[in-house]
Scaffold this motif. Structure first.
Motif, short mmCIF file in Angstrom:
data_model
loop_
_atom_site.label_atom_id
_atom_site.label_comp_id
_atom_site.label_asym_id
_atom_site.label_seq_id
_atom_site.Cartn_x
_atom_site.Cartn_y
_atom_site.Cartn_z
N UNK A 136 0.85 -1.24 -0.15
CA UNK A 136 0.09 0.06 -0.05
C UNK A 136 0.77 1.24 0.14
N UNK A 137 0.42 2.34 -0.45
CA UNK A 137 1.17 3.62 -0.45
C UNK A 137 1.44 4.10 1.12
N UNK A 138 2.72 4.58 1.23
CA UNK A 138 2.83 5.03 2.59
C UNK A 138 2.05 6.31 2.99
N UNK A 139 1.71 7.17 2.18
CA UNK A 139 0.95 8.26 2.45
C UNK A 139 -0.24 8.44 1.25
N UNK A 140 -1.24 8.93 1.37
CA UNK A 140 -2.33 9.16 0.57
C UNK A 140 -1.58 10.30 -0.78
N UNK A 141 -2.14 9.97 -2.06
CA UNK A 141 -1.60 10.69 -3.10
C UNK A 141 -2.10 11.82 -2.99
N UNK A 142 -1.28 13.06 -3.14
CA UNK A 142 -1.59 14.39 -3.13
C UNK A 142 -1.54 15.07 -4.69
N UNK A 143 -2.54 15.22 -5.16
CA UNK A 143 -2.63 15.58 -6.74
C UNK A 143 -2.19 16.96 -6.68
N UNK A 144 -2.00 18.03 -5.66
CA UNK A 144 -1.08 19.26 -5.82
C UNK A 144 0.26 18.94 -6.24
N UNK A 145 0.78 18.01 -5.47
CA UNK A 145 2.23 17.49 -5.82
C UNK A 145 2.55 17.50 -7.31
N UNK A 146 1.68 16.84 -7.91
CA UNK A 146 1.88 16.78 -9.38
C UNK A 146 1.46 17.89 -10.45
N UNK A 147 0.91 18.97 -9.84
CA UNK A 147 0.44 20.04 -10.57
C UNK A 147 1.62 20.75 -10.55
N UNK A 148 2.64 20.62 -11.58
CA UNK A 148 3.74 21.64 -11.95
C UNK A 148 3.17 22.63 -12.79
N UNK A 149 3.59 23.93 -12.52
CA UNK A 149 3.52 24.92 -13.50
C UNK A 149 4.75 25.71 -13.78
N UNK A 150 5.37 25.25 -15.21
CA UNK A 150 6.61 25.91 -15.28
C UNK A 150 6.85 26.97 -15.24
N UNK A 151 5.77 28.12 -15.13
CA UNK A 151 6.19 29.37 -15.19
C UNK A 151 5.82 30.14 -13.71
N UNK A 152 5.52 29.28 -12.63
CA UNK A 152 5.17 29.61 -11.37
C UNK A 152 6.52 30.24 -11.08
N UNK A 153 7.76 29.93 -11.24
CA UNK A 153 8.91 30.59 -10.76
C UNK A 153 8.80 32.09 -10.83
N UNK A 154 8.40 32.40 -12.17
CA UNK A 154 8.35 33.79 -12.54
C UNK A 154 7.56 34.51 -11.36
N UNK A 155 6.32 34.00 -11.17
CA UNK A 155 5.43 34.77 -10.23
C UNK A 155 5.75 34.79 -9.02
N UNK A 156 6.54 33.91 -8.53
CA UNK A 156 7.23 33.82 -7.07
C UNK A 156 8.61 34.59 -7.02
N UNK A 157 9.41 34.68 -7.72
CA UNK A 157 10.67 35.15 -7.68
C UNK A 157 11.12 36.41 -8.67
N UNK A 158 10.24 36.84 -9.41
CA UNK A 158 10.50 37.72 -10.24
C UNK A 158 9.62 39.27 -10.15
N UNK A 159 9.02 39.06 -8.80
CA UNK A 159 8.33 40.20 -8.65
C UNK A 159 9.20 41.24 -7.87
#
Length: 62
Positions: A39-62
């Motif tokens: 069985x999996x050690x922890x329940x599957x987290x769908x947010x973990x697989x939701x990768x956004x390649x442009x997110x770094x721009x929003x977080x670090x380029x402001x």
């Protein structure tokens, strides 16, 4: 067969019969696949697989 050979085999056969009467038959073999539960050690987290390649721009380029 001599008398001594017959005496040697009879106690062994009697012991085997007593052992079988006391303990019965061996249990059926358990396959290794049946001894492990996967069985999996922890329940599957769908947010973990939701990768956004442009997110770094929003977080670090402001």
């Amino acid at each position: 067969m001599t008398h001594t050979e017959h005496e040697e085999k009879t106690p062994a056969a009697a012991e085997a019969m007593l052992r079988r009467a006391r303990f019965g038959a061996l249990p059926e073999r358990v396959r290794p696949e049946d001894t492990v539960e996967e069985r999996p050690a922890a329940p599957r987290d769908p947010a973990r697989d939701a990768y956004d390649p442009d997110e770094w721009m929003v977080r670090y380029c402001l």
